[in-house]
Write a protein that holds these residues in place. Sequence first.
Motif, PDB file in Angstrom:
ATOM      1  N   ALA A   1      -7.103   5.066  -1.394  1.00 22.93           N
ATOM      2  CA  ALA A   1      -5.602   5.849  -1.350  1.00 22.93           C
ATOM      3  C   ALA A   1      -5.488   6.148  -3.092  1.00 22.93           C
ATOM      4  O   ALA A   1      -4.658   6.838  -3.186  1.00 22.93           O
ATOM      5  CB  ALA A   1      -4.464   4.823  -0.957  1.00 22.93           C
ATOM      6  N   GLY A   2      -6.593   5.811  -3.825  1.00 21.61           N
ATOM      7  CA  GLY A   2      -6.562   5.959  -5.105  1.00 21.61           C
ATOM      8  C   GLY A   2      -5.664   5.244  -5.941  1.00 21.61           C
ATOM      9  O   GLY A   2      -5.170   5.597  -7.074  1.00 21.61           O
ATOM     10  N   GLY A   3      -5.356   3.911  -5.616  1.00 25.64           N
ATOM     11  CA  GLY A   3      -4.539   2.753  -6.004  1.00 25.64           C
ATOM     12  C   GLY A   3      -5.717   1.696  -6.609  1.00 25.64           C
ATOM     13  O   GLY A   3      -6.752   1.519  -6.032  1.00 25.64           O
ATOM     14  N   ARG A   4      -4.747   1.031  -7.212  1.00 25.15           N
ATOM     15  CA  ARG A   4      -5.451  -0.492  -7.636  1.00 25.15           C
ATOM     16  C   ARG A   4      -4.200  -1.344  -7.950  1.00 25.15           C
ATOM     17  O   ARG A   4      -2.918  -1.158  -8.300  1.00 25.15           O
ATOM     18  CB  ARG A   4      -6.293  -0.234  -8.974  1.00 25.15           C
ATOM     19  CG  ARG A   4      -5.547  -0.002  -9.935  1.00 25.15           C
ATOM     20  CD  ARG A   4      -6.342   0.330 -11.403  1.00 25.15           C
ATOM     21  NE  ARG A   4      -5.669   0.695 -12.529  1.00 25.15           N
ATOM     22  CZ  ARG A   4      -4.982   0.154 -13.529  1.00 25.15           C
ATOM     23  NH1 ARG A   4      -4.853  -1.298 -12.972  1.00 25.15           N
ATOM     24  NH2 ARG A   4      -4.369   0.564 -14.395  1.00 25.15           N
ATOM     25  N   VAL A   5      -4.579  -2.852  -8.089  1.00 29.12           N
ATOM     26  CA  VAL A   5      -3.695  -3.818  -8.410  1.00 29.12           C
ATOM     27  C   VAL A   5      -3.734  -4.056  -9.931  1.00 29.12           C
ATOM     28  O   VAL A   5      -5.051  -4.015 -10.428  1.00 29.12           O
ATOM     29  CB  VAL A   5      -3.777  -5.052  -7.829  1.00 29.12           C
ATOM     30  CG1 VAL A   5      -2.971  -6.320  -8.074  1.00 29.12           C
ATOM     31  CG2 VAL A   5      -3.566  -5.097  -6.164  1.00 29.12           C
TER      32      VAL A   5
ATOM     33  N   LEU B   1       0.504  -1.381   0.001  1.00 31.69           N
ATOM     34  CA  LEU B   1       0.023  -0.109   0.033  1.00 31.69           C
ATOM     35  C   LEU B   1       0.955   1.250  -0.295  1.00 31.69           C
ATOM     36  O   LEU B   1       0.443   2.375  -0.448  1.00 31.69           O
ATOM     37  CB  LEU B   1      -0.957   0.002   1.191  1.00 31.69           C
ATOM     38  CG  LEU B   1      -1.943   1.083   1.199  1.00 31.69           C
ATOM     39  CD1 LEU B   1      -3.023   1.062   0.131  1.00 31.69           C
ATOM     40  CD2 LEU B   1      -2.651   1.001   2.693  1.00 31.69           C
ATOM     41  N   THR B   2       2.006   1.472   0.551  1.00 27.35           N
ATOM     42  CA  THR B   2       2.826   2.092   0.793  1.00 27.35           C
ATOM     43  C   THR B   2       3.181   2.902  -0.685  1.00 27.35           C
ATOM     44  O   THR B   2       3.567   3.948  -1.154  1.00 27.35           O
ATOM     45  CB  THR B   2       4.242   2.063   1.326  1.00 27.35           C
ATOM     46  OG1 THR B   2       5.080   1.174   0.793  1.00 27.35           O
ATOM     47  CG2 THR B   2       3.760   1.814   2.961  1.00 27.35           C
ATOM     48  N   LEU B   3       3.271   2.059  -1.623  1.00 22.52           N
ATOM     49  CA  LEU B   3       3.712   2.507  -3.020  1.00 22.52           C
ATOM     50  C   LEU B   3       2.757   3.506  -3.634  1.00 22.52           C
ATOM     51  O   LEU B   3       3.141   4.345  -4.161  1.00 22.52           O
ATOM     52  CB  LEU B   3       3.654   1.279  -4.094  1.00 22.52           C
ATOM     53  CG  LEU B   3       4.804   0.311  -3.688  1.00 22.52           C
ATOM     54  CD1 LEU B   3       4.695  -0.899  -4.518  1.00 22.52           C
ATOM     55  CD2 LEU B   3       6.233   0.997  -4.013  1.00 22.52           C
ATOM     56  N   VAL B   4       1.430   3.231  -3.186  1.00 19.89           N
ATOM     57  CA  VAL B   4       0.669   4.312  -3.627  1.00 19.89           C
ATOM     58  C   VAL B   4       0.231   5.500  -2.632  1.00 19.89           C
ATOM     59  O   VAL B   4       0.161   6.478  -3.105  1.00 19.89           O
ATOM     60  CB  VAL B   4      -0.870   3.622  -3.666  1.00 19.89           C
ATOM     61  CG1 VAL B   4      -2.065   4.602  -3.949  1.00 19.89           C
ATOM     62  CG2 VAL B   4      -1.035   2.460  -4.633  1.00 19.89           C
ATOM     63  N   GLU B   5       0.409   5.032  -1.487  1.00 12.95           N
ATOM     64  CA  GLU B   5       0.416   6.036  -0.430  1.00 12.95           C
ATOM     65  C   GLU B   5       1.241   6.945  -0.388  1.00 12.95           C
ATOM     66  O   GLU B   5       1.399   8.337  -0.207  1.00 12.95           O
ATOM     67  CB  GLU B   5       0.523   5.704   1.191  1.00 12.95           C
ATOM     68  CG  GLU B   5      -0.888   4.695   1.509  1.00 12.95           C
ATOM     69  CD  GLU B   5      -0.580   4.301   2.828  1.00 12.95           C
ATOM     70  OE1 GLU B   5      -1.870   3.980   3.212  1.00 12.95           O
ATOM     71  OE2 GLU B   5       0.378   3.742   2.941  1.00 12.95           O
ATOM     72  N   ARG B   6       2.589   6.629  -0.710  1.00  7.09           N
ATOM     73  CA  ARG B   6       3.715   7.601  -1.136  1.00  7.09           C
ATOM     74  C   ARG B   6       3.837   8.514  -2.660  1.00  7.09           C
ATOM     75  O   ARG B   6       4.706   9.267  -2.948  1.00  7.09           O
ATOM     76  CB  ARG B   6       5.066   6.897  -0.835  1.00  7.09           C
ATOM     77  CG  ARG B   6       5.441   6.476   0.623  1.00  7.09           C
ATOM     78  CD  ARG B   6       6.727   6.067   0.714  1.00  7.09           C
ATOM     79  NE  ARG B   6       6.878   5.376   2.353  1.00  7.09           N
ATOM     80  CZ  ARG B   6       7.999   5.338   2.624  1.00  7.09           C
ATOM     81  NH1 ARG B   6       9.126   5.750   2.105  1.00  7.09           N
ATOM     82  NH2 ARG B   6       8.166   4.684   3.742  1.00  7.09           N
ATOM     83  N   GLY B   7       2.661   8.077  -3.289  1.00 13.06           N
ATOM     84  CA  GLY B   7       2.520   8.864  -4.766  1.00 13.06           C
ATOM     85  C   GLY B   7       3.580   8.209  -5.664  1.00 13.06           C
ATOM     86  O   GLY B   7       3.773   8.770  -6.621  1.00 13.06           O
ATOM     87  N   LEU B   8       4.105   6.905  -5.555  1.00  8.66           N
ATOM     88  CA  LEU B   8       4.959   6.350  -6.707  1.00  8.66           C
ATOM     89  C   LEU B   8       4.176   5.807  -7.547  1.00  8.66           C
ATOM     90  O   LEU B   8       4.598   5.937  -8.903  1.00  8.66           O
ATOM     91  CB  LEU B   8       5.759   5.176  -5.894  1.00  8.66           C
ATOM     92  CG  LEU B   8       7.039   5.553  -5.046  1.00  8.66           C
ATOM     93  CD1 LEU B   8       6.774   6.358  -3.876  1.00  8.66           C
ATOM     94  CD2 LEU B   8       8.068   4.528  -4.726  1.00  8.66           C
ATOM     95  N   ALA B   9       2.934   5.260  -7.489  1.00  7.74           N
ATOM     96  CA  ALA B   9       2.218   4.851  -8.487  1.00  7.74           C
ATOM     97  C   ALA B   9       0.612   4.636  -8.059  1.00  7.74           C
ATOM     98  O   ALA B   9       0.606   4.395  -6.827  1.00  7.74           O
ATOM     99  CB  ALA B   9       3.061   3.330  -8.966  1.00  7.74           C
TER     100      ALA B   9
END
Length: 337
Positions: free
Chosen positions: A73-77, A33-41
């Motif tokens: 968080a605005g992300g997806r798999v 989840l941190t990859l999305v939370e930190r804005g990386l992707a």
Amino acid sequence: MSALPAGWTLSASAFNLTPEVVRAERTAPDLALTLVERGLASAIEVELGQLWRGYPAATLAEARALRDRLDAAGGRVSIVGVSIDEWDGRHRRTDDERLAFLEPQLRTSAALGAQGVRLPLGQAGALLERALPLLEEHDLVLYEEAQGHGTPAAVPEAYARIAAIDSQRVRLLLDISMLMPALPVSYLDALSRGGVDPALVARLRDHWREPETHGAVIDHLRSGRVPGPVHTLYMNLLVRFGRSDIADVASVLPLLGGVHLKFWDLDDADDRISDPIRDVGTALAATGFTGTLCSEWGGQEWLDDDPWETTSRHLSLAAGLLSDRHPSETLQKASTP
């Protein structure tokens, strides 16, 4: 910075965070989840066997919970790495047993909201056809991943099977580890520190793509001269590192549904990182590709760099290189001499 071509998505792999998963200070889903939370992707790839101890059994509640957290968080798999364990501890699994091993992983991947799942090229074999109804049921694409030395010339039957199935549910995923113009500087340094023959290291550094170098690698291994502490690292030369050119995979690019932008370190000496990305970007623009291009870091095997910073810097580099790829550029022009 210009936008990527329509239908292209840059993503990041949670595999990049494996050292943090091993430290176990945070759970694997939290780290992904941190990859999305930190804005990386906003799109991420995950490895099912790395996320939950219940693997390969379905972990539907946990999968839906992670999907909800990613969505918030605005992300997806995007794609889920799955596997087929060929042995049950006593005998080799039959095709029925192999399919039964895969099916709960498909259910879990669907619960994650994934667009597809990923297997190594050729591992599924005849299961590709048999899995089609399950892929339809769960609205998934199965990607077979080609990497390293697994070129169309080396394993033509694996590529031919995908083409013969001729379904959007079964696609090819290309790992650009197949297209390495030179070996990573940090990797060569690790071999040197580990005691590998300096003459061989020099050859690997200066003549990686020459056919004779492959023979030298095998001869050195058979001679027993590879030091024990770097034996596993040395095997990357035979398994994970390829020496092909983009023209060598041109015939199978229409089968492509995803790309792994595999990188090992961030030393772009002689454009050894940039050139394969440029080549793939131009070639894909010419084929009308749509799909994900995922940053996947393999150098964690011998480096102790911060995985978030490393991934962020690589994504920034890739985004710049992949923007404004024009179909009018010929494959030959895009290829590295």
